[in-house]
Design an enzyme around this catalytic site. Sequence first.
Site, mmCIF file in Angstrom:
data_model
loop_
_atom_site.group_PDB
_atom_site.id
_atom_site.type_symbol
_atom_site.label_atom_id
_atom_site.label_comp_id
_atom_site.label_asym_id
_atom_site.label_seq_id
_atom_site.Cartn_x
_atom_site.Cartn_y
_atom_site.Cartn_z
ATOM 1 N N GLY A 64 0.811 -1.227 0.000
ATOM 2 C CA GLY A 64 0.000 0.000 0.000
ATOM 3 C C GLY A 64 0.836 1.265 0.000
ATOM 4 O O GLY A 64 1.886 1.344 -0.657
ATOM 5 N N VAL A 65 0.363 2.240 0.748
ATOM 6 C CA VAL A 65 1.043 3.537 0.769
ATOM 7 C C VAL A 65 2.418 3.408 1.437
ATOM 8 O O VAL A 65 3.366 4.109 1.069
ATOM 9 C CB VAL A 65 0.132 4.606 1.426
ATOM 10 C CG1 VAL A 65 -0.021 4.430 2.913
ATOM 11 C CG2 VAL A 65 0.623 6.003 1.094
ATOM 12 N N ASP A 66 2.545 2.507 2.387
ATOM 13 C CA ASP A 66 3.830 2.254 3.069
ATOM 14 C C ASP A 66 4.886 1.826 2.038
ATOM 15 O O ASP A 66 6.003 2.373 2.003
ATOM 16 C CB ASP A 66 3.587 1.148 4.110
ATOM 17 C CG ASP A 66 4.717 0.959 5.098
ATOM 18 O OD1 ASP A 66 5.632 1.798 5.122
ATOM 19 O OD2 ASP A 66 4.666 -0.032 5.864
ATOM 20 N N SER A 154 -5.615 3.245 7.678
ATOM 21 C CA SER A 154 -6.390 2.008 7.924
ATOM 22 C C SER A 154 -7.437 1.688 6.853
ATOM 23 O O SER A 154 -8.158 0.698 7.002
ATOM 24 C CB SER A 154 -7.069 2.030 9.306
ATOM 25 O OG SER A 154 -6.121 1.818 10.330
ATOM 26 N N GLY A 156 -7.065 0.715 3.756
ATOM 27 C CA GLY A 156 -6.661 -0.262 2.739
ATOM 28 C C GLY A 156 -6.623 -1.649 3.362
ATOM 29 O O GLY A 156 -7.656 -2.215 3.716
ATOM 30 N N TYR A 158 -6.016 -2.619 6.196
ATOM 31 C CA TYR A 158 -6.580 -2.721 7.550
ATOM 32 C C TYR A 158 -8.108 -2.608 7.590
ATOM 33 O O TYR A 158 -8.706 -2.703 8.666
ATOM 34 C CB TYR A 158 -5.919 -1.713 8.483
ATOM 35 C CG TYR A 158 -4.502 -2.076 8.916
ATOM 36 C CD1 TYR A 158 -3.889 -3.273 8.526
ATOM 37 C CD2 TYR A 158 -3.766 -1.221 9.732
ATOM 38 C CE1 TYR A 158 -2.594 -3.598 8.935
ATOM 39 C CE2 TYR A 158 -2.471 -1.550 10.148
ATOM 40 C CZ TYR A 158 -1.884 -2.738 9.747
ATOM 41 O OH TYR A 158 -0.607 -3.051 10.161
HETATM 42 N N1 AR6 Z 1 -0.838 7.812 -1.977
HETATM 43 C C1 AR6 Z 1 -1.933 7.994 -1.209
HETATM 44 N N2 AR6 Z 1 -2.703 6.978 -0.752
HETATM 45 C C2 AR6 Z 1 -2.344 5.722 -1.114
HETATM 46 C C3 AR6 Z 1 -1.210 5.438 -1.903
HETATM 47 C C4 AR6 Z 1 -0.433 6.549 -2.339
HETATM 48 N N3 AR6 Z 1 0.675 6.393 -3.075
HETATM 49 N N4 AR6 Z 1 -1.137 4.092 -2.079
HETATM 50 C C5 AR6 Z 1 -2.193 3.546 -1.435
HETATM 51 N N5 AR6 Z 1 -2.933 4.534 -0.851
HETATM 52 P P1 AR6 Z 1 -2.928 0.935 3.101
HETATM 53 P P2 AR6 Z 1 -3.621 0.540 5.946
HETATM 54 C C6 AR6 Z 1 -4.177 4.433 -0.059
HETATM 55 O O1 AR6 Z 1 -3.275 -0.474 2.810
HETATM 56 O O2 AR6 Z 1 -4.998 0.146 5.598
HETATM 57 C C7 AR6 Z 1 0.795 -1.847 4.612
HETATM 58 O O3 AR6 Z 1 1.247 -3.069 4.124
HETATM 59 C C8 AR6 Z 1 -4.978 3.170 -0.158
HETATM 60 O O4 AR6 Z 1 -5.729 3.161 -1.362
HETATM 61 O O5 AR6 Z 1 -1.699 1.500 2.501
HETATM 62 O O6 AR6 Z 1 -3.390 1.502 7.091
HETATM 63 C C9 AR6 Z 1 1.468 -1.456 5.931
HETATM 64 O O7 AR6 Z 1 2.793 -1.934 5.995
HETATM 65 C C10 AR6 Z 1 -5.871 3.295 1.076
HETATM 66 O O8 AR6 Z 1 -6.981 4.150 0.804
HETATM 67 O O9 AR6 Z 1 -2.782 1.183 4.716
HETATM 68 C C11 AR6 Z 1 0.588 -2.100 6.951
HETATM 69 O O10 AR6 Z 1 0.939 -3.462 7.156
HETATM 70 C C12 AR6 Z 1 -4.959 4.005 2.080
HETATM 71 O O11 AR6 Z 1 -3.851 4.517 1.315
HETATM 72 C C13 AR6 Z 1 -0.791 -2.015 6.332
HETATM 73 O O12 AR6 Z 1 -0.578 -1.968 4.922
HETATM 74 C C14 AR6 Z 1 -4.418 3.122 3.179
HETATM 75 O O13 AR6 Z 1 -4.196 1.814 2.685
HETATM 76 C C15 AR6 Z 1 -1.506 -0.745 6.733
HETATM 77 O O14 AR6 Z 1 -2.814 -0.796 6.232
#
Ligand code: AR6
Length: 204
Positions: A64-66, A154, A156, A158
């Site tokens: 994801g964003v991480d 959270s 995505g 989560y």
């Molecule tokens: N810019 C902005 N938002 C984004 C981007 C980006 N480049 N890429 C994805 N998103 P998530 P979580 C959105 O899954 O739910 C990771 O593996 C995405 O569409 O990134 O907090 C971590 O290491 C969604 O709306 O984060 C943790 O293990 C939002 O960002 C876990 O995922 C959050 O999705 C954290 O899960």
Amino acid sequence: FRALTMALDGGGGGGNRGDGVKDFKLSMSSSLKIQRGDITMWSVNGTSDAIVNAANEKMLGGGGVDGAIHRAAGPELGAACYTVPEVRPGIRCPKGEAKITPAFQLPVFHVIHVVGPVYHVDNHPEVTLRNAYRNCLKLAKENKIEYIAFPALSCGAYGYPYDEAAAIAISTVMESHGDFKEVHFVLFEDDVYDAWLEKANALL
Ligand code: AR6
């Protein structure tokens, strides 16, 4: 593919301060801005700005964003995260807490790493999500950050429902009043963006 489509659409994040950025007043000198885009491209002035990373408790990257933030920042970010001391074996950043690092190759100055709740697993995810936003804002203020951008913590992997997350995110940012010049939400998906706009229109 998604990022490419967004770039072609002109919906990319960084520096996109024109169409698609919705502006809400938090106080006389402070605004909340909601936009679609890629948070890794976002910056305002490169000295007092920060993006927030939706990390996990290990703080060593993920999907994801991480994953996007670690790729864009370069390997120094992983190395900096590695130096954050473990509070328990393998845990650098407990849920709801926040840590700050430099941003290396990213166009901003700081990255604030925070861990949100896993919606269907954790007890009281609404408390942890609010703490996550609050602790980011507190750490940002302590570091004299004036411009800060959040993704939808959270929402995505989560699994947090977008409308519930939007209410918590926006109401928590509203508590910060004039502490920041601009607080942005940079949202990757249309459904998330729509949920945030609807909530901002209702609350602000
Ligand atoms: N810019 C902005 N938002 C984004 C981007 C980006 N480049 N890429 C994805 N998103 P998530 P979580 C959105 O899954 O739910 C990771 O593996 C995405 O569409 O990134 O907090 C971590 O290491 C969604 O709306 O984060 C943790 O293990 C939002 O960002 C876990 O995922 C959050 O999705 C954290 O899960």
